[in-house]
Design a protein around this motif. Sequence first.
Motif, PDB file in Angstrom:
ATOM      1  N   LEU A 184     -24.023 -37.406  58.565  1.00 52.94           N
ATOM      2  CA  LEU A 184     -24.878 -38.523  58.948  1.00 52.94           C
ATOM      3  C   LEU A 184     -24.622 -39.734  58.068  1.00 52.94           C
ATOM      4  N   ALA A 185     -24.161 -39.527  56.845  1.00 53.38           N
ATOM      5  CA  ALA A 185     -23.835 -40.658  55.977  1.00 53.38           C
ATOM      6  C   ALA A 185     -22.702 -41.472  56.588  1.00 53.38           C
ATOM      7  N   GLN A 186     -21.659 -40.776  57.102  1.00 50.27           N
ATOM      8  CA  GLN A 186     -20.554 -41.493  57.736  1.00 50.27           C
ATOM      9  C   GLN A 186     -21.024 -42.140  59.044  1.00 50.27           C
ATOM     10  N   LEU A 187     -21.918 -41.455  59.759  1.00 46.94           N
ATOM     11  CA  LEU A 187     -22.449 -42.022  60.996  1.00 46.94           C
ATOM     12  C   LEU A 187     -23.190 -43.326  60.714  1.00 46.94           C
ATOM     13  N   ILE A 188     -24.035 -43.325  59.666  1.00 45.75           N
ATOM     14  CA  ILE A 188     -24.775 -44.545  59.313  1.00 45.75           C
ATOM     15  C   ILE A 188     -23.817 -45.652  58.918  1.00 45.75           C
ATOM     16  N   ALA A 189     -22.761 -45.281  58.138  1.00 44.43           N
ATOM     17  CA  ALA A 189     -21.780 -46.289  57.741  1.00 44.43           C
ATOM     18  C   ALA A 189     -21.083 -46.877  58.965  1.00 44.43           C
ATOM     19  N   ASP A 190     -20.736 -46.016  59.928  1.00 45.44           N
ATOM     20  CA  ASP A 190     -20.079 -46.510  61.141  1.00 45.44           C
ATOM     21  C   ASP A 190     -21.012 -47.408  61.952  1.00 45.44           C
ATOM     22  N   LEU A 191     -22.317 -47.030  62.002  1.00 46.51           N
ATOM     23  CA  LEU A 191     -23.268 -47.855  62.741  1.00 46.51           C
ATOM     24  C   LEU A 191     -23.459 -49.214  62.073  1.00 46.51           C
ATOM     25  N   ARG A 192     -23.440 -49.220  60.747  1.00 46.47           N
ATOM     26  CA  ARG A 192     -23.544 -50.508  60.058  1.00 46.47           C
ATOM     27  C   ARG A 192     -22.325 -51.380  60.349  1.00 46.47           C
ATOM     28  N   THR A 193     -21.135 -50.720  60.367  1.00 48.25           N
ATOM     29  CA  THR A 193     -19.920 -51.483  60.672  1.00 48.25           C
ATOM     30  C   THR A 193     -19.959 -51.999  62.100  1.00 48.25           C
ATOM     31  N   ALA A 194     -20.455 -51.152  63.013  1.00 50.16           N
ATOM     32  CA  ALA A 194     -20.490 -51.547  64.421  1.00 50.16           C
ATOM     33  C   ALA A 194     -21.617 -52.524  64.720  1.00 50.16           C
ATOM     34  N   ASN A 195     -22.478 -52.781  63.715  1.00 53.35           N
ATOM     35  CA  ASN A 195     -23.619 -53.651  63.950  1.00 53.35           C
ATOM     36  C   ASN A 195     -23.200 -55.068  64.325  1.00 53.35           C
ATOM     37  N   SER A 196     -22.005 -55.471  63.878  1.00 50.52           N
ATOM     38  CA  SER A 196     -21.540 -56.821  64.167  1.00 50.52           C
ATOM     39  C   SER A 196     -20.592 -56.858  65.359  1.00 50.52           C
ATOM     40  N   ARG A 197     -20.419 -55.734  66.067  1.00 53.05           N
ATOM     41  CA  ARG A 197     -19.515 -55.668  67.218  1.00 53.05           C
ATOM     42  C   ARG A 197     -20.311 -55.436  68.495  1.00 53.05           C
ATOM     43  N   SER A 198     -19.762 -55.739  69.611  1.00 55.91           N
ATOM     44  CA  SER A 198     -20.408 -55.484  70.904  1.00 55.91           C
ATOM     45  C   SER A 198     -19.658 -54.371  71.619  1.00 55.91           C
ATOM     46  N   LEU A 324     -31.659 -43.811  59.484  1.00 53.30           N
ATOM     47  CA  LEU A 324     -31.023 -43.745  60.798  1.00 53.30           C
ATOM     48  C   LEU A 324     -31.624 -44.764  61.763  1.00 53.30           C
ATOM     49  N   LEU A 325     -32.920 -45.033  61.633  1.00 47.35           N
ATOM     50  CA  LEU A 325     -33.575 -45.976  62.537  1.00 47.35           C
ATOM     51  C   LEU A 325     -33.301 -47.423  62.154  1.00 47.35           C
ATOM     52  N   THR A 326     -33.344 -47.721  60.853  1.00 50.15           N
ATOM     53  CA  THR A 326     -33.241 -49.112  60.396  1.00 50.15           C
ATOM     54  C   THR A 326     -31.862 -49.474  59.873  1.00 50.15           C
ATOM     55  N   LEU A 327     -31.022 -48.446  59.595  1.00 50.61           N
ATOM     56  CA  LEU A 327     -29.693 -48.622  58.967  1.00 50.61           C
ATOM     57  C   LEU A 327     -29.816 -49.187  57.560  1.00 50.61           C
ATOM     58  N   THR A 328     -30.988 -49.055  56.944  1.00 48.09           N
ATOM     59  CA  THR A 328     -31.197 -49.444  55.545  1.00 48.09           C
ATOM     60  C   THR A 328     -31.996 -48.342  54.865  1.00 48.09           C
ATOM     61  N   PRO A 329     -31.779 -48.110  53.562  1.00 46.76           N
ATOM     62  CA  PRO A 329     -32.571 -47.095  52.854  1.00 46.76           C
ATOM     63  C   PRO A 329     -34.036 -47.503  52.782  1.00 46.76           C
ATOM     64  N   HIS A 345     -44.401 -46.293  42.942  1.00 52.92           N
ATOM     65  CA  HIS A 345     -45.483 -47.271  42.958  1.00 52.92           C
ATOM     66  C   HIS A 345     -45.493 -48.202  44.167  1.00 52.92           C
ATOM     67  N   ARG A 346     -44.442 -48.309  44.950  1.00 49.91           N
ATOM     68  CA  ARG A 346     -44.391 -49.266  46.046  1.00 49.91           C
ATOM     69  C   ARG A 346     -44.415 -48.553  47.392  1.00 49.91           C
ATOM     70  N   ASP A 347     -45.059 -49.206  48.370  1.00 45.35           N
ATOM     71  CA  ASP A 347     -45.041 -48.691  49.743  1.00 45.35           C
ATOM     72  C   ASP A 347     -43.795 -49.202  50.454  1.00 45.35           C
ATOM     73  N   PRO A 348     -43.142 -48.368  51.276  1.00 40.86           N
ATOM     74  CA  PRO A 348     -41.948 -48.833  52.000  1.00 40.86           C
ATOM     75  C   PRO A 348     -42.320 -49.816  53.105  1.00 40.86           C
ATOM     76  N   ARG A 349     -41.343 -50.617  53.492  1.00 40.05           N
ATOM     77  CA  ARG A 349     -41.565 -51.505  54.630  1.00 40.05           C
ATOM     78  C   ARG A 349     -41.659 -50.664  55.905  1.00 40.05           C
ATOM     79  N   PRO A 350     -42.613 -50.950  56.781  1.00 42.39           N
ATOM     80  CA  PRO A 350     -42.639 -50.239  58.062  1.00 42.39           C
ATOM     81  C   PRO A 350     -41.341 -50.485  58.825  1.00 42.39           C
ATOM     82  N   PRO A 351     -40.763 -49.468  59.451  1.00 41.21           N
ATOM     83  CA  PRO A 351     -39.467 -49.630  60.123  1.00 41.21           C
ATOM     84  C   PRO A 351     -39.454 -50.748  61.165  1.00 41.21           C
ATOM     85  N   ARG A 352     -40.572 -50.963  61.852  1.00 40.21           N
ATOM     86  CA  ARG A 352     -40.572 -51.984  62.913  1.00 40.21           C
ATOM     87  C   ARG A 352     -40.558 -53.404  62.357  1.00 40.21           C
ATOM     88  N   THR A 353     -40.829 -53.572  61.061  1.00 37.96           N
ATOM     89  CA  THR A 353     -40.638 -54.896  60.472  1.00 37.96           C
ATOM     90  C   THR A 353     -39.164 -55.188  60.253  1.00 37.96           C
TER      91      THR A 353
END
Length: 732
Positions: A184-198, A324-329, A345-353
């Motif tokens: 899944l790490a490689q999958l996320i990396a590929d999705l990040r790379t493909a984020n700028s492609r159509s 996997l949902l946001t492509l960010t940790p 100590h910090r709350d994460p950002r909600p994914p939909r933001t």
Amino acid sequence: MVSSDRGADPNDRLNSILVDYVEALERGERPDRRRLLDSFPEHARELAAFFATRDRLDRIVAPIRTLAGSGIRRGLQSTQVDTRTDSSTPSEIGQIGDFLLLREVGRGGMGVVYEAEQVSLRRRVALKVLSFASALDPRHLQRFRNEAQAAAQLHHTHIVPVFAVGVERAVHYYAMQFIEGQSLAQLIADLRTANSRSSATALSSNHDTPIVTANSAERGSRGRAYFRRIAELVKQAAEALEYAHQVGVVHRDIKPANLMIDDAGRLWVTDFGLAQMRNDTGLTATGEVVGTALYMSPEQAVGQRGVVDHRTDIYSLGATLYELLTLTPVFDVEDGRALLYQLVHRDPRPPRTVDRSIPPELETIVLKAIAKAPTDRYATAQEFAADLQRFLDDRPVLARRPTLRDRAAKWVRRHRLLVAIAAGCFLLTTVGLAISTALIAREKIAAEDAYRRECRAKEQERQRAEEAEARRLEADQNYLRTRRAVDLFVELSNEELFDFLPLTGLRVRLLEAAIAYYQELSESRADPLVRANLETIRGRVARLHEDLGSLNVVSTLLLLEQPVVRTDIGLTSDAIDQLTPTLDRLRAYRQSSPSQPESPKSQIGEIAAEALKEVQKVLRVDQYLRLHQIFRQIPGPHVFGRPSLEALSLSDAQKIQIRRIRSEALYASLRLWSTAETRSASQPEFEGMWARTNERIIEVLIPSQRTKWAEMVGPPVQGEVKFPLHSSTRPR
């Protein structure tokens, strides 16, 4: 290169020499072996054996290192491994035991993973080999064994199975199923790379298509089918973790790199190197942080071993789903200390933001899985998987978003010091404002006309006098109400109803309570009547204690009237004849009316003492002791009276608990005897209640006390023994 303390332990010194040697090799140096052998002659044999083994393994691994620079990406089999590519066909490059090494497919912190063929079964496997440096570190070696042991006992459709574990010429290895696919790490990396492609979607297709291609869809155009596929993959991982947790294995290092997807689209959980098993003595000391920081739970981050359980895997899987949902940790920071701080100590950002296309149900599931407190997460991985299945079935999920109040409470718990400081500042500010207001008001009053100040002072004095008088009247009323309540205790203790043996204990308790209240009243107000009543009641309680002991003696001796008792203790006819006059006098006492002033009951102490002496002249010691045992077998408040409890050497806590149980029974006895038409009619119910009460008291005793009590009670009487009552009529 090598430093050693000649006075240290020989095993530690040898281990230090070998570690320094391997580290020097890894830095590209060429240590002089002959010099090492000459410098440490006491370890020459061990060093020579190590050098020979090292040379043999280097000859095996040399071809592998040649092929490691290029090739196609193959299935990863371990966490923290770097993928290798090789465009050539795998070929035999060495052999370890039953396994022909074909090529290196990954390298991690503790070992190297090879694609290999198991000769005996002619099947392709992934062979993980422990590195030299790790083999020299006992903790690394134990973790390698721990990984093999944990994975070998897990048999699940989504956990990579272990085929074999072994050691060949000091080389530790284990063989697993070879997975064709990617992590899944490689999958996320590929999705990040493909984020700028159509392109067209990949994960939204069926399982038989590749998971992701170079033409993956743009992130902004991801549809519901994509998120359904992600939910399906994470559900498979959750089901695998639930199985591992059920058999007592906590993974402790769930992250995208340790979750594989094969070419059929099925997910596999791998790398149990940091797993914690049931009854594990522990590879992790308290305060040591294990796992990968981006995906570890807050309790892992603070290193508190006692609070890390299966819910840490739920957090890590939730963090993987978040990425996997946001492509960010969950927390995208590089500094290690800053990351650990945000984890705790910090709350994460909600994914939909981050991405509004993420379904709200998945966001709710993720936020529950990565809650700070373990108690706020899913209780089990199965509950996590079940909520994902509800999303897939288009049914409402059980997880609920935290309310504003919930978020505020969690924030306060995480920032207790800050809240305390803020509260202190607010209090100081409030006090300062109050003081300032008072000073301003006082200055204003000082500036007013003298006449008005005098009138106000007189008015205030009048109000203070009225308030003081009201407080005095209220205090007098409270005092009188308290006096009436205490006097009622004393009056109740004088009721004829209480002049009955089973209720004498309750009478004592009422008077003792009156003593305590009178004592408090005498300390708060100098009232001669209170002091006189206090001394009177103390004397009454002392006499009641004496009378209670005498009544128990009389009741015990009256048991000799019953044939069952006579047979049990072995009384002869001569002994019965000698005891008859004494028993007649006691029977006359028992049948006398307690309301008559000249009743013999006013002489209970003398009657009991005289009768006891006469009985002791007739009975043997063993018969007399057996008589007391039989008396304790009859249900009633006398069974655990003061003498019995003192003989058991009770603790303070036991005394308090037994006192509470007896008080409940005594008041129940009062209600029972006051409502019964006749005492004989309610006797079975009375005895049944006290039998249950005494059983509750026995449960309070420790084993040694129960043994002592069994000796005090003795074997049960063969027959029915009745308690010698004062009268068969209801008290008036």
